[in-house]
Design a protein around this motif. Structure first.
Motif, PDB file in Angstrom:
ATOM      1  N   ASN A  30       6.557  36.221 -47.319  1.00  0.00           N
ATOM      2  CA  ASN A  30       5.069  35.714 -47.141  1.00  0.00           C
ATOM      3  C   ASN A  30       4.456  35.837 -45.609  1.00  0.00           C
ATOM      4  O   ASN A  30       4.169  35.001 -44.875  1.00  0.00           O
ATOM      5  N   ASN A  78       9.606  22.527 -52.456  1.00  0.00           N
ATOM      6  CA  ASN A  78       8.405  22.276 -52.078  1.00  0.00           C
ATOM      7  C   ASN A  78       8.244  20.915 -51.940  1.00  0.00           C
ATOM      8  O   ASN A  78       7.346  20.637 -50.922  1.00  0.00           O
ATOM      9  N   GLU A 110       4.207  35.100 -56.070  1.00  0.00           N
ATOM     10  CA  GLU A 110       4.168  36.284 -55.615  1.00  0.00           C
ATOM     11  C   GLU A 110       5.016  37.346 -56.054  1.00  0.00           C
ATOM     12  O   GLU A 110       6.178  36.991 -56.628  1.00  0.00           O
ATOM     13  N   LYS A 136      -3.241  34.178 -50.466  1.00  0.00           N
ATOM     14  CA  LYS A 136      -1.831  34.143 -49.885  1.00  0.00           C
ATOM     15  C   LYS A 136      -1.611  33.727 -48.425  1.00  0.00           C
ATOM     16  O   LYS A 136      -1.154  33.014 -48.085  1.00  0.00           O
ATOM     17  N   SER A 190      10.151  36.250 -50.699  1.00  0.00           N
ATOM     18  CA  SER A 190       9.115  37.169 -50.424  1.00  0.00           C
ATOM     19  C   SER A 190       8.569  37.230 -49.075  1.00  0.00           C
ATOM     20  O   SER A 190       7.456  37.871 -48.882  1.00  0.00           O
ATOM     21  N   PHE A 192      10.616  32.325 -46.846  1.00  0.00           N
ATOM     22  CA  PHE A 192      10.604  32.666 -48.382  1.00  0.00           C
ATOM     23  C   PHE A 192      11.474  33.790 -48.656  1.00  0.00           C
ATOM     24  O   PHE A 192      11.513  34.678 -47.843  1.00  0.00           O
ATOM     25  N   LEU A 229       1.389  30.806 -53.308  1.00  0.00           N
ATOM     26  CA  LEU A 229       2.450  31.423 -52.954  1.00  0.00           C
ATOM     27  C   LEU A 229       3.675  31.508 -54.096  1.00  0.00           C
ATOM     28  O   LEU A 229       4.538  32.397 -53.949  1.00  0.00           O
ATOM     29  N   ARG A 230       3.379  30.572 -55.114  1.00  0.00           N
ATOM     30  CA  ARG A 230       4.502  30.848 -56.225  1.00  0.00           C
ATOM     31  C   ARG A 230       4.391  32.127 -56.795  1.00  0.00           C
ATOM     32  O   ARG A 230       5.753  32.418 -57.080  1.00  0.00           O
TER      33      ARG A 230
END
Lengths: 785, 224
Positions: free
Chosen positions: B93, B49, A785, A691, B91, B89, A782-783
């Motif tokens: 990250n 993306n 997560e 990550k 989440s 993001f 990352l997809r």
């Protein structure tokens, strides 16, 4: 319960195939190496212990060698009640034996006292110790020799002719002396009729230090007391006003094989405890690396088992039960590895034997000590490998485990870093040791010795009188491929052990110094030139009786003032006054284990017994054959064999060369094991950092930058390992190099190089993984997560 | 600023091929705030993306400020992303092992900026996002809203022309969500182009224009 553990263990092994393969293969290699070295070490430690009286047998030793005068043993037994029995051995090689038409030269021959067979427990197949060598002209042979001369006939009562003159009747046959003996002879002949062989007053020759003396001692004697008494009893030169007491010791039979390294010579080459320790250490280190791999992977892998542990705990498993489960799991892995390791040992034993110069067999394994050793090894590794994961994993609180918290992972991670650091410390130490050994051995082999060792062949046989020798010399010199011929008492590679004394002009004190008795062309054959003055010449008639040549060291020892050439010195071997005609450089006459000794060289045909011939280097082997034929024609009664001088020299370093080679292979194995572990470890680290790598890439880090970042992390471990490893290797190799009188210096680059090699190996290994990790599309990491 | 023509993306696994985007045409002007909406699996994130150069399209063309960047190599994509595009993001990250300051500093490190310059930029953005008092904390010690503000700080610290936000409020309560949307609006008013994927009508309300995706196709465009 155990069935359940076993199921889980197998399930885990099959679920994580990569981890299992890494664990099992590294444990297999580690155990195999350990078992091999265990075989080796226990073989070395078993020397001479099979004798029933091993605890009571002692060998009489001088300060620098174990050789004695023939009269020493009886003198001591007559005066010391502590000595029960004694036996002397006069070892000989190159002795010609004949039975009917079969003639062989034997190298493992000894003249011994009959008591030898009462002190040592050699097994008699025929005959008995009580009726072996008590009578003059008797001999005992081993089974191998019996078969060689007599096939399947009964040898007892048969007669062997020795050196074409003396007959020996065979009274007994013993089993071949086991390999783990500090001497192994094929033929024993009695010393009863020594007078016939060596002259009637042979036992009075106090300068004839050629006998090994073994005592059977009484119970409960005091070793220091006996040694002190021995020193006082030994005769000293009666003309010496202030005689120095000899430094005599007695050495336990059980110590002879491994603790005789300080002697300049021995009955047969012995090993040294140093090597036994080196190999024990290597075995241990490799096993450590293998266990660390296992521990690392098990704990790294364990994050995936948090849930299993949490569930078990939630349902009431106690901490000790969980620990037990891990320990039993590690034993499952270990037993699989042990099975594979035994197969490996069987496969590699011949290779190992060749490298170690031993002749170990797989059947040694069927020895209680070895089996105990292997079991001990298993228990230690099993506990070591099972204990840590068991402790860590079982200590989780069930809630934490079920939440699969990352905090736990990071504390375990520190410990794993330490293990990997320790592995690389070991690797760097081994690489540094291998480089230093290589360096030293290379130094020895390429050292300018001061004489030409190439294309010089040598042989030992009875050359007859000087006239006959001259016929041989002329015959050889008549060949185009022979450039020089000489005979002498000592040739390089031999030891300078013929000590006499000299008194220089205008001095009164006797100075003892090694003598080398030579003939003309000795120096020419060896390519040694005069540094000052000249060499012996057959054109100058006085050279044979009135000239002497010294080496540089001798000039210094004798404290000759001014130009040594022309000064005269009194010699005692033979008694003469001689003028110094030449001085030669100090050549490395003995091995590089010893400092160069002073020596005097003089012409005396009566003392010679080595023939040296310089042949054409381009066809040395062919020349050797032709030279042998010519010699054989002139001496039909002799069995003549030649060897190359450089080969003899090389054999001096065989033990060290073998050790170095083994060391090299073990270093490679250790590196391999550490790399296997590192791959596992790196893949775990990268999985954890996927990550982070993704985020960094999204934020603009390039592949190179990511690889750099990951590799710097690994490089740091190497740096720490390097700092720890350097002093260890430095100390260990310093001790090893002390064995050599002439040695390389431990320079910094050796350590830098080993650190660098390790760094390159590690980075190459991990870069394979880091590159893949860094290349991966960040979206993938990352997809989900 | 962004011109996307006939963009198609196919994900292939061993057994099946999934068409994530089918010939999508999108244009985004400079300083525009665009929201992309649609049900799960409609291709929103894939689109984002590709726009963010984290992924290559299977077919079609993508030009950024007039440069065709459709099929750049990994190395060149990285180079192009640096300083041009910021990511936010759902989440967050964030890197757990780095503290707030270090997380924000990350993009600047890869721009090879001087330490003093980096410090100033990071401090400025942390002040603006009202988390400068937390500079020494680690992500796990922050609340959800603070974490997202941190993520936004990181996205904008290098002052990129384009900010891509993937459901920035998805993990936040409404109070924190509104706060984050206000921040994005401010950034947009300061000149940043924003493309945001969202499920929320409220959030979409902040955008100038809403693009609706369904099954990999643009089915509706609406200007607020």
């Amino acid at each position: 319960m155990f069935k359940n553990y076993f199921k889980i263990a197998i399930a885990n092994l099959t679920k994580n195939k990569a981890y299992s393969i890494i664990s099992i293969s590294s444990l297999t290699i580690g155990l195999a190496v350990c078992i091999l070295l265990l075989l080796y070490v226990s073989h070395e430690l078993s020397f001479d212990r099979y004798h029933e009286k091993a605890d009571h047998i002692y060998r009489l030793c001088q300060e620098q060698h174990p050789y004695q005068a023939p009269g020493a043993a009886r003198l001591l037994q007559d005066n010391l009640p502590e000595i029960k029995k004694y036996a002397r051995i006069l070892p000989r090689d190159n002795i010609l034996f004949q039975f009917e038409d079969d003639r062989y030269k034997e190298d493992y021959v000894a003249w011994v006292d009959a008591e030898l067979f009462e002190i040592f427990s050699f097994k008699f197949k025929q005959g008995s110790p009580e009726n072996s060598l008590q009578q003059p002209g008797t001999a005992v042979i081993n089974e191998k020799t019996a078969h060689k001369y007599f096939g399947n006939d009964n040898p007892v009562g048969k007669v062997l002719k020795v050196d074409n003159e003396n007959d020996y009747i065979i009274t007994g046959v013993i089993e071949d002396i086991p390999q783990n003996s500090h001497f192994t002879f094929d033929i024993f002949m009695t010393l009863e009729d020594g007078g016939k062989l060596f002259g009637s007053d042979w036992e009075e020759s106090w300068g004839w230090w050629n006998f090994l003396v073994y005592f059977e001692m009484q119970d409960g004697f005091s070793k220091p007391d006996v040694e002190a008494k021995i020193c006082k009893l030994m005769p000293v030169n009666p003309n010496d006003p202030d005689p120095e007491l000899p430094k005599m010791t007695i050495q336990s039979l059980k110590d002879i094989h491994l603790y005789s390294a300080h002697f300049l010579g021995d009955i047969q080459p012995q090993n040294s405890i140093t090597y036994v320790l080196i190999f024990s250490a290597i075995g241990l280190l490799i096993l450590l690396i293998a266990s660390f791999n296992y521990i690392n992977l098990l704990t790294a892998n364990a994050t995936t088992r948090d849930i299993e542990i949490g569930v078990r705990k939630a349902y009431g498993a106690s901490r000790s039960q969980l620990a037990m489960q891990y320990v039993s799991e590690s034993f499952v892995v270990l037993i699989i590895s042990l099975g594979l390791a035994l197969v490996l040992v069987q496969l590699f034993l011949p290779v190992f034997n060749e490298l170690s110069g031993k002749d170990l067999t797989f059947s040694i394994l069927a020895n209680t000590n070895i089996i105990l050793g292997i079991l001990g090894m298993l228990v230690i590794v099993g506990l070591l490998a099972g204990w840590y994961p068991a402790l860590v994993l079982s200590s989780y609180s069930p809630v934490m485990a079920l939440k699969s918290s990352k905090n736990n992972a990071s504390s375990k991670f520190q410990f794993r870093k330490i293990l990997v650091g320790a592995q690389f410390t070991i690797v760097i130490v081994l690489i540094a040791c291998a480089i230093i050994m290589f360096h030293q051995i290379n130094y020895i082999q390429n050292k300018e010795l001061g004489f030409e060792k190439e294309a010089v062949i040598t042989s030992i046989f009875d050359f007859g009188d000087e006239a006959q020798y001259n016929i041989l010399k002329q015959a050889l010199l008549g060949q185009s491929y022979v450039s020089s011929v000489s005979v002498a008492s000592r040739i390089p590679s031999g030891s300078l052990s013929n000590e006499g004394y000299v008194i220089p002009e205008e001095q009164t004190e006797k100075i003892s110094i090694p003598y080398v008795h030579v003939t003309y062309d000795y120096f020419k054959t060896l390519g040694i030139e005069a540094k000052q003055g000249r060499l012996f010449s057959d054109q100058i008639k006085t050279d044979a009786t009135e000239s002497v040549i010294l080496n540089n060291k001798a000039v210094k020892l004798l404290q000759l003032e001014g130009n040594p050439i022309g000064q005269s010195i009194k010699c005692n071997w033979p008694k003469s006054t001689r003028r110094i005609v030449g001085v030669i450089e100090d050549v490395y006459f003995e091995s590089l284990y010893n400092k160069i000794k002073p020596a005097v060289f003089l012409i005396d045909y009566s003392m010679v017994y080595h023939l040296i011939v310089k042949v054409k280097p381009s066809d040395a082997i062919g020349s050797m054959k032709s030279v042998t034929e010519i010699c054989q024609e002139i001496y039909p009664g002799e069995v003549i064999e030649f060897t190359f001088l450089d080969r003899i020299l090389q054999s001096r370093y065989q033990a060290d060369t073998n050790t170095f080679q083994l060391m090299g292979y073990f270093a490679i194995l250790a590196i391999l094991l550490a790399c296997i572990g590192l791959l596992g470890m790196a893949s775990f680290i990268l999985a954890r950092r996927t990550k982070e790598i993704g985020i960094r890439k999204v934020n603009g880090a390039s592949v190179t930058e990511i690889i750099q970042m990951l590799n710097v992390g690994f490089a740091k471990w190497i740096a720490v390992a390097f700092v720890i490893a350097t002093p260890i290797a430095w100390y260990g190799m310093g001790r090893w190099l002390e064995n050599f009188a002439y040695r390389v210096t431990l320079s910094w680059w050796i350590f830098a190089l080993s650190g660098f090699i390790t760094l390159v190996i590690v980075l190459t290994t991990v870069s394979f993984l880091t590159y893949r990790a860094a290349r991966r599309n960040p979206v993938e990491s990352l997809r989900y997560e | 600023m962004i011109k996307i023509e006939k963009l198609t993306k196919v994900f292939s696994t061993d057994e099946i091929e999934t068409l994530a985007l089918r010939a999508v045409d999108i244009r985004v002007k400079k300083s525009e705030f665009v929201a992309v909406m649609g049900p799960s699996g409609c291709g929103k994130s894939t689109l984002l993306n590709i726009v963010g150069l984290l992924d290559n399209p299977t077919e079609g063309r993508y030009s950024f400020n007039g440069t065709d960047i459709t099929y750049l190599k990994e190395k060149d994509r990285t180079q192009f992303r640096k300083g041009n595009i910021g990511f936010i993001f759902q989440s967050f990250n964030l890197i757990d092992e780095l503290n707030v300051f270090d997380n924000v500093e990350l993009p600047l490190l890869y721009l090879k900026m001087k330490a003093t310059e980096r410090r100033k930029l990071v401090e400025d953005v942390l002040k603006r996002m009202k988390i400068s008092h937390r500079a020494k904390h680690f992500p796990q010690q922050l609340s959800g809203g603070q974490q997202q503000r941190l993520a936004i700080s990181r996205a904008v610290v290098a002052n990129p022309g384009l900010i891509l936000a993937d459901e920035p409020t998805g993990n936040l309560d409404s109070k924190n969500g509104i706060e984050v949307m206000n921040l994005l609006s401010e950034l947009n008013q300061d000149g940043a182009t924003i493309i945001m994927v969202t499920h929320s009508d409220r959030d979409a309300g902040y955008a100038h224009r809403v693009i609706n995706l369904f099954d990999g196709q643009v089915i509706m465009e609406k200007v607020n």
